[in-house]
Design an enzyme around this catalytic site. Structure first.
Site, mmCIF file in Angstrom:
data_model
loop_
_atom_site.group_PDB
_atom_site.id
_atom_site.type_symbol
_atom_site.label_atom_id
_atom_site.label_comp_id
_atom_site.label_asym_id
_atom_site.label_seq_id
_atom_site.Cartn_x
_atom_site.Cartn_y
_atom_site.Cartn_z
ATOM 1 N N HIS A 61 -5.756 -9.244 -6.515
ATOM 2 C CA HIS A 61 -6.280 -7.912 -6.820
ATOM 3 C C HIS A 61 -5.551 -6.890 -5.961
ATOM 4 O O HIS A 61 -4.819 -7.251 -5.041
ATOM 5 C CB HIS A 61 -7.795 -7.849 -6.602
ATOM 6 C CG HIS A 61 -8.229 -8.048 -5.181
ATOM 7 N ND1 HIS A 61 -8.016 -9.222 -4.485
ATOM 8 C CD2 HIS A 61 -8.871 -7.219 -4.305
ATOM 9 C CE1 HIS A 61 -8.511 -9.115 -3.264
ATOM 10 N NE2 HIS A 61 -9.026 -7.896 -3.117
ATOM 11 N N HIS A 63 -6.328 -4.650 -3.619
ATOM 12 C CA HIS A 63 -6.702 -4.140 -2.307
ATOM 13 C C HIS A 63 -5.480 -4.341 -1.404
ATOM 14 O O HIS A 63 -4.787 -5.359 -1.497
ATOM 15 C CB HIS A 63 -7.919 -4.888 -1.734
ATOM 16 C CG HIS A 63 -9.233 -4.347 -2.244
ATOM 17 N ND1 HIS A 63 -10.349 -5.135 -2.415
ATOM 18 C CD2 HIS A 63 -9.592 -3.088 -2.621
ATOM 19 C CE1 HIS A 63 -11.350 -4.379 -2.876
ATOM 20 N NE2 HIS A 63 -10.905 -3.139 -3.014
ATOM 21 N N ASP A 65 -4.759 -5.296 1.469
ATOM 22 C CA ASP A 65 -4.515 -6.518 2.257
ATOM 23 C C ASP A 65 -4.006 -7.687 1.410
ATOM 24 O O ASP A 65 -3.757 -8.771 1.941
ATOM 25 C CB ASP A 65 -5.771 -6.925 3.049
ATOM 26 C CG ASP A 65 -7.002 -7.160 2.180
ATOM 27 O OD1 ASP A 65 -7.240 -6.364 1.246
ATOM 28 O OD2 ASP A 65 -7.737 -8.131 2.435
HETATM 29 ZN ZN LIG Z 1 -9.153 -8.804 0.934
HETATM 30 ZN ZN LIG Z 2 -10.634 -7.254 -1.775
#
Ligand SMILES: [Zn+2]
Ligand SMILES: [Zn+2]
Length: 305
Positions: A61, A63, A65
């Site tokens: 996904h 995000h 990180d």
């Molecule tokens: Zn994460």
């Molecule tokens: Zn996440």
């Protein structure tokens, strides 16, 4: 060979000891990367995984990180003379993100990168394996992945083959490949000397998620489940709110699925000095669990029949 190297095991934020998410799989020399957090390319150097044989990246996904390592990595491989195309798979908006990676900064990419958007259930065919996208439950569009090796030939019955008059050597290999052979005018069929086909190995990588049905189903009898284990059970409310998982929740899922080995990753920075609470909460329910550490390596053997 099927080797898994944990390049980044931190949750949301990098810490002194943990990079953000990235897991490298080396399957017979082909490198497949699951997520690519900031600093992934340096972790590849530290772990000596190699980089140029990377065939594809699977992003869980968007995000930061989980993907911020991509722009640096693709530029480094260009500097190093990469010519082979690289495919980046991921959830909704994968193509748009790939365009952004290509446009970020002044550089001239010397090879092709292609973004491919996947939906739950989509299958990517590899050489000797498939990777299936799984529906996961996170706060933004997200996917998990199941790497499933193809069936491999059954066990070869050497003694039986010799009894049937087949001389050890190339004819053995031919039979094992499923082809009949002829010895002194008599045909020996592969079914006579080769057992039932045996399953290959399966690795599940969830990315960030609540424990969920699709992951449970895909994990049945899996050799390795790499699951979001952000928190110990004391943080259950926050895990639910932030759409992550606790150690106990994941251990329950792993037990029900009958996985061989569970690895918890995406460890919250609150446990940076002590992962005992996570270990304890999971071991109570499922014994065969490891909390991932950066640069940890696991070899995944075939099951003994
Ligand atoms: Zn994460
Ligand atoms: Zn996440």
């Amino acid at each position: 060979m099927l080797r898994v190297t944990f390049l980044g095991t931190g949750g949301s934020l990098p810490t002194r000891n943990r990079n953000p998410s990235a897991v490298m799989v080396n399957r017979e020399g082909e490198l497949i990367l699951f997520d690519c957090g900031e600093g992934t390319q340096q972790q590849m150097m530290r772990a000596k995984t190699g980089m140029m044989s990377l065939s594809s990246i699977f992003i869980s996904h968007f995000h930061a990180d989980h993907f911020l390592g991509i722009p640096g990595l693709i530029q480094t491989m260009s500097f190093m003379g990469r010519k082979e195309p690289l495919v980046i798979y991921g959830p909704k908006h994968m193509q748009e993100f790939t365009e952004l990676f290509r446009a970020l900064g002044y550089f001239n990419l010397k090879y092709e990168i292609r973004g491919v958007e996947l939906k739950p259930g989509d299958v990517v065919e590899g050489d000797g394996y498939v990777i299936r996208a799984l529906k996961t439950e996170h706060s933004v569009p997200s996917l998990g992945y199941a790497l499933v090796e193809n069936m491999r030939p059954g066990r070869f019955n050497r003694e039986r083959a010799i009894e049937l008059g087949v001389p050890p050597g190339p004819l053995f290999a031919k039979l094992h490949r499923g082809e009949p052979v002829e010895v002194e005018g008599k045909v020996v069929r592969p079914e006579e000397v080769v057992g039932e086909p045996r399953p290959g190995r399966t690795i599940i990588y969830t990315g960030d998620t609540r424990p969920c049905e699709a992951v449970l189903e895909a994990s049945r009898n899996a050799d390795l489940l790499i699951h979001d284990g952000s928190f110990a059970d004391e943080m259950a409310d926050w895990a639910e709110e932030s759409m992550h998982s606790t150690a106990g929740e994941v251990a329950t899922l792993a037990k029900e699925a009958g996985v061989r080995q569970l690895v918890l990753t995406h460890i919250s920075s609150r446990y940076s000095d002590d992962v005992e609470p996570i270990i304890n909460d999971s071991k109570k329910i499922f014994e065969n669990v490891i909390v991932a550490e950066d640069l940890m390596e696991l070899e995944i053997p075939f099951r003994q029949e």
